[in-house]
Write a protein that holds these residues in place. Structure first.
Motif, PDB file in Angstrom:
ATOM      1  N   ALA A 112       0.841  -1.212   0.000  1.00 17.23           N
ATOM      2  CA  ALA A 112       0.000   0.000   0.000  1.00 17.23           C
ATOM      3  C   ALA A 112       0.870   1.254   0.000  1.00 17.23           C
ATOM      4  N   GLN A 113       1.981   1.203   0.723  1.00 16.37           N
ATOM      5  CA  GLN A 113       2.874   2.379   0.746  1.00 16.37           C
ATOM      6  C   GLN A 113       3.460   2.652  -0.637  1.00 16.37           C
ATOM      7  N   LEU A 114       3.776   1.582  -1.354  1.00 13.17           N
ATOM      8  CA  LEU A 114       4.292   1.765  -2.724  1.00 13.17           C
ATOM      9  C   LEU A 114       3.229   2.409  -3.614  1.00 13.17           C
ATOM     10  N   SER A 172       0.984 -19.391 -17.528  1.00 15.11           N
ATOM     11  CA  SER A 172       1.974 -18.426 -17.051  1.00 15.11           C
ATOM     12  C   SER A 172       1.480 -17.041 -17.470  1.00 15.11           C
ATOM     13  N   VAL A 173       2.005 -15.996 -16.816  1.00 14.81           N
ATOM     14  CA  VAL A 173       1.520 -14.644 -17.129  1.00 14.81           C
ATOM     15  C   VAL A 173       2.669 -13.681 -17.390  1.00 14.81           C
ATOM     16  N   VAL A 174       2.340 -12.714 -18.246  1.00 14.33           N
ATOM     17  CA  VAL A 174       3.207 -11.553 -18.445  1.00 14.33           C
ATOM     18  C   VAL A 174       2.350 -10.342 -18.102  1.00 14.33           C
ATOM     19  N   ILE A 175       2.740  -9.647 -17.027  1.00 17.64           N
ATOM     20  CA  ILE A 175       1.967  -8.473 -16.580  1.00 17.64           C
ATOM     21  C   ILE A 175       2.619  -7.226 -17.168  1.00 17.64           C
ATOM     22  N   LYS A 176       1.811  -6.359 -17.758  1.00 23.83           N
ATOM     23  CA  LYS A 176       2.332  -5.075 -18.264  1.00 23.83           C
ATOM     24  C   LYS A 176       1.598  -3.984 -17.474  1.00 23.83           C
ATOM     25  N   PRO A 177       2.203  -3.517 -16.366  1.00 23.95           N
ATOM     26  CA  PRO A 177       1.525  -2.519 -15.529  1.00 23.95           C
ATOM     27  C   PRO A 177       1.535  -1.141 -16.187  1.00 23.95           C
ATOM     28  N   SER A 178       0.790  -0.230 -15.580  1.00 24.93           N
ATOM     29  CA  SER A 178       0.838   1.169 -16.039  1.00 24.93           C
ATOM     30  C   SER A 178       2.233   1.712 -15.792  1.00 24.93           C
ATOM     31  N   GLU A 179       2.701   2.528 -16.715  1.00 22.68           N
ATOM     32  CA  GLU A 179       4.038   3.106 -16.541  1.00 22.68           C
ATOM     33  C   GLU A 179       4.037   4.238 -15.503  1.00 22.68           C
ATOM     34  N   LYS A 180       2.815   4.634 -15.022  1.00 22.19           N
ATOM     35  CA  LYS A 180       2.763   5.734 -14.043  1.00 22.19           C
ATOM     36  C   LYS A 180       3.077   5.254 -12.626  1.00 22.19           C
ATOM     37  N   ASP A 181       2.676   4.027 -12.283  1.00 21.76           N
ATOM     38  CA  ASP A 181       2.920   3.533 -10.911  1.00 21.76           C
ATOM     39  C   ASP A 181       3.258   2.032 -10.945  1.00 21.76           C
ATOM     40  N   PRO A 182       4.466   1.726 -11.411  1.00 26.92           N
ATOM     41  CA  PRO A 182       4.826   0.331 -11.704  1.00 26.92           C
ATOM     42  C   PRO A 182       5.317  -0.497 -10.507  1.00 26.92           C
ATOM     43  N   SER A 183       5.649   0.147  -9.378  1.00 25.49           N
ATOM     44  CA  SER A 183       6.384  -0.584  -8.326  1.00 25.49           C
ATOM     45  C   SER A 183       5.548  -1.639  -7.614  1.00 25.49           C
ATOM     46  N   ALA A 184       4.235  -1.377  -7.440  1.00 27.43           N
ATOM     47  CA  ALA A 184       3.401  -2.348  -6.718  1.00 27.43           C
ATOM     48  C   ALA A 184       3.359  -3.679  -7.474  1.00 27.43           C
ATOM     49  N   THR A 192       0.676   4.369  -2.623  1.00 30.15           N
ATOM     50  CA  THR A 192       0.495   5.785  -2.240  1.00 30.15           C
ATOM     51  C   THR A 192       1.636   6.638  -2.796  1.00 30.15           C
ATOM     52  N   ALA A 193       2.837   6.094  -2.754  1.00 29.36           N
ATOM     53  CA  ALA A 193       3.996   6.884  -3.185  1.00 29.36           C
ATOM     54  C   ALA A 193       4.004   7.171  -4.683  1.00 29.36           C
ATOM     55  N   GLU A 194       3.337   6.326  -5.488  1.00 31.23           N
ATOM     56  CA  GLU A 194       3.381   6.552  -6.945  1.00 31.23           C
ATOM     57  C   GLU A 194       2.023   6.944  -7.520  1.00 31.23           C
ATOM     58  N   HIS A 195       0.942   6.510  -6.884  1.00 33.88           N
ATOM     59  CA  HIS A 195      -0.395   6.860  -7.367  1.00 33.88           C
ATOM     60  C   HIS A 195      -0.919   8.110  -6.663  1.00 33.88           C
ATOM     61  N   GLY A 196      -0.662   8.204  -5.354  1.00 32.88           N
ATOM     62  CA  GLY A 196      -1.120   9.361  -4.596  1.00 32.88           C
ATOM     63  C   GLY A 196      -2.327   9.079  -3.715  1.00 32.88           C
ATOM     64  N   LYS A 197      -3.050   7.975  -3.950  1.00 36.00           N
ATOM     65  CA  LYS A 197      -4.243   7.708  -3.132  1.00 36.00           C
ATOM     66  C   LYS A 197      -3.834   7.562  -1.671  1.00 36.00           C
ATOM     67  N   VAL A 198      -4.773   7.869  -0.762  1.00 36.99           N
ATOM     68  CA  VAL A 198      -4.413   7.848   0.656  1.00 36.99           C
ATOM     69  C   VAL A 198      -4.160   6.403   1.095  1.00 36.99           C
ATOM     70  N   ALA A 211      -5.345   2.654  -0.261  1.00 35.25           N
ATOM     71  CA  ALA A 211      -4.408   1.717  -0.896  1.00 35.25           C
ATOM     72  C   ALA A 211      -4.478   0.358  -0.196  1.00 35.25           C
ATOM     73  N   ILE A 212      -4.631   0.367   1.124  1.00 33.64           N
ATOM     74  CA  ILE A 212      -4.765  -0.904   1.857  1.00 33.64           C
ATOM     75  C   ILE A 212      -6.068  -1.588   1.422  1.00 33.64           C
ATOM     76  N   GLY A 213      -7.114  -0.796   1.243  1.00 39.07           N
ATOM     77  CA  GLY A 213      -8.397  -1.341   0.778  1.00 39.07           C
ATOM     78  C   GLY A 213      -8.256  -2.000  -0.583  1.00 39.07           C
ATOM     79  N   GLU A 214      -7.477  -1.393  -1.444  1.00 41.24           N
ATOM     80  CA  GLU A 214      -7.257  -1.961  -2.780  1.00 41.24           C
ATOM     81  C   GLU A 214      -6.565  -3.318  -2.694  1.00 41.24           C
ATOM     82  N   VAL A 215      -5.536  -3.408  -1.844  1.00 36.20           N
ATOM     83  CA  VAL A 215      -4.821  -4.692  -1.722  1.00 36.20           C
ATOM     84  C   VAL A 215      -5.768  -5.742  -1.127  1.00 36.20           C
ATOM     85  N   THR A 216      -6.604  -5.310  -0.193  1.00 34.80           N
ATOM     86  CA  THR A 216      -7.547  -6.239   0.450  1.00 34.80           C
ATOM     87  C   THR A 216      -8.533  -6.807  -0.569  1.00 34.80           C
ATOM     88  N   ARG A 217      -9.016  -5.958  -1.480  1.00 36.52           N
ATOM     89  CA  ARG A 217      -9.951  -6.466  -2.503  1.00 36.52           C
ATOM     90  C   ARG A 217      -9.232  -7.423  -3.460  1.00 36.52           C
TER      91      ARG A 217
END
Ligand code: NAD
Length: 500
Positions: free
Chosen positions: A88-90, A173-185, A92-98, A102-108
């Motif tokens: 969640a800290q990662l 198997s998977v290849v994930i292509k995340p958003s380039e705006k907040d890739p660390s999570a 918040t640091a790149e997306h900005g949500k509180v 962010a913890i709620g997002e990981v929980t879902r």
């Protein structure tokens, strides 16, 4: 690269990529406006390298027993739960949500992992004994191979988790292509698979932009594409992916309406409008952006919403504020441009989020909660997906006109009705042309064991995300007809097989 800026790169076969990127992009902390990362953008050749690793890994993983696959899923669930706050800290640091959001997002996202832990049950087929003399028929579902998951910036952990746990549980198997705006999570979540005992190469992350996406869409070893993002790109991904013979589910943008009937509990409705309009700074595909007040309650409802908005604190997501900044300076300026366009078009600006007091650094990408009244359907603040903290109130004289507004909108992701009349709510759930419906619930995101997806321009493809539809998406069906002969012989018969 500044000294505080970290390099963020692909994860291939269980390790960080060691190549040299031809192109990179900057990652920002939206609450400070500072560059915090330099992200490697994959070329088509790098995508090929990653898909090759994923393809090789899929062969053994697809043959791994259901019990062993489920054990990895259970271990992964424990690790994500353990590291929920760090992830969640990662975010918040790149997306900005509180942070709490962010913890709620990981929980879902965790809920989908928990659903996928039941894969032995979910993959059970059917069996019919004796469909003909000594003949049995049964169905099985098998993995596809390599699945690509392309995700948007607004849920950097949850959206990949809508797909990845189910894809791998099904043996892909998977290849994930995340958003380039907040890739660390996405990287942090992928690293945990290794710790959970997942064989190297089953879960990979490739970072990039259009070039990487285009290569995934055409690579012959990529068998399915799960995309989430804006409608124009979703349509593009669907059309190009299916043209290349891939199975595609492409979830697009939204314009979610909340109808408030005159008999509704207006305090409940005002709370819901503020929560759903401004949570995550309106950067949710299920955010409410159009509130349809069925008269005569508009004035009273707007008064209650305005009062609640006055108490919202916008600022750095790590400081206990209600709402964070927007994801980039460019996006903040675009949303502010919509506010200006709304004023220009003649809507009544009840609360102006431009300027104001923000609890954060001066260079953060700030825009406060904004409320418009007397919005009409031709205004751009209504027709366009703004994806920011801007709530538009439209007034209608009747339920029928409110419904017509929702049903004539090109998007159909989520919607909600607020009423104390069970008959009206029941009629609405039947008549509304939207994929996810809330009744006195503003953000009706289905649980993991149901499927998530909108209608119309909010989803291209037949299959929604997660739930049993997810299991179907990530597997191919096969039906086996078998005869184990008695030691007698049936003789020659060239006729079409029928049953006796
Ligand atoms: P976006 O469409 O800009 O990006 C999504 C993904 O597509 C990213 O990985 C990005 O790198 C890639 N991409 C961007 N431009 C591309 C191009 N020209 N060709 C190929 N790929 C490209 O979306 P975003 O701004 O990251 O996310 C916000 C959007 O996502 C909103 O429209 C929101 O409604 C939508 N969204 C929808 C859902 C849903 O479930 N329907 C969920 C979350 C977000």
């Amino acid at each position: 690269m500044s000294t505080d800026s970290k390099r963020i790169t692909h994860l291939v076969g269980g390790s960080s990529w060691t190549g040299v990127a031809e192109r990179t992009s900057k990652v920002y902390n939206p609450a400070t406006g500072q560059v915090t990362g330099e992200l490697d953008l994959a070329s088509a050749a790098t995508v090929d390298e990653v898909v090759k690793v994923a393809h090789e890994a899929s062969k053994a993983w697809g043959q791994t027993s259901l019990t062993k696959r489920a054990q990895v899923l259970f271990a992964y669930r424990e690790l994500v739960n353990r590291d929920k706050e760090r992830i969640a800290q990662l975010i918040t640091a790149e997306h900005g949500k509180v942070l709490s959001d962010a913890i709620g997002e990981v929980t879902r996202g965790l809920e989908v992992i928990e659903f996928a832990c039941g894969i032995p049950h979910l993959l059970k087929g059917g069996y019919s004994e004796g469909v003909s003399t000594k003949v049995d028929v049964y169905s099985i579902r098998q993995p596809l191979g390599v699945s690509a998951v392309i995700s948007p910036f607004n849920f950097p952990a949850m959206v990949p988790m809508w797909f990845v746990p189910i894809a791998v549980a099904c043996g892909n198997s998977v290849v994930i292509k995340p958003s380039e705006k907040d890739p660390s999570a996405a990287n942090a979540m992928a690293e945990l698979w290794k710790e959970a005992g997942m064989p190297d190469g089953v879960v990979n992350v490739v970072h990039g932009d259009k070039e990487a996406v285009d290569r995934l869409l055409e690579h012959p070893d990529v068998k399915s594409v799960s995309f989430v993002g804006s409608t124009p790109i979703a349509k593009y991904v669907y059309e190009n992916g299916t043209r290349n013979g891939k199975r595609v589910q492409a979830l697009g943008g939204a314009k979610n309406h909340m109808i408030v009937l005159p008999d509704a509990d207006l305090d409940l409705a005002a709370d819901a409008a503020v929560n759903a309009g401004f949570g995550s700074a309106g950067e949710r595909c299920m955010a409410i952006s159009a509130l349809v007040a069925v008269e005569p309650i508009a004035d009273e409802l707007i008064g209650k919403i305005k009062e609640r908005m006055g108490k919202l604190k916008t600022g750095d997501g790590t400081r206990g504020c209600d709402m964070g900044p927007l994801v980039t300076g460019e996006h903040r300026d675009k949303v502010a441009g919509y506010v200006a366009a709304g004023v220009e078009a003649g809507a009544e600006l009840v609360v102006d989020g431009r300027g104001g007091d923000f609890d954060g650094a001066a260079d953060g990408f700030w825009l406060g909660p904004t409320l418009f009244d007397k919005v009409t359907p031709e205004m751009s603040i209504y027709t366009d997906e703004i994806f920011g903290p801007v709530l538009s109130v439209l007034r209608t004289p009747s339920y029928d006109e409110a419904l017509e507004l929702v049903n004539s909108n090109p998007y159909g992701n989520g919607t909600a009705i607020f009423t104390n009349d069970g008959g009206a709510a029941r009629r609405f759930q039947n008549e509304v042309e939207v994929g996810m419906v809330g009744i006195n619930v503003p953000i009706p995101v289905p649980m993991a064991y149901y499927s998530f997806g909108g209608w119309k321009n909010s989803l291209f493809g037949d299959t929604h995300a997660h739930g049993t539809e997810g299991v179907h998406f990530f597997t191919r069906g096969k039906v086996v007809t078998s005869r184990w002969l008695d030691p007698s012989h049936g003789g020659i018969n060239l006729g079409f097989p029928t049953h006796d």
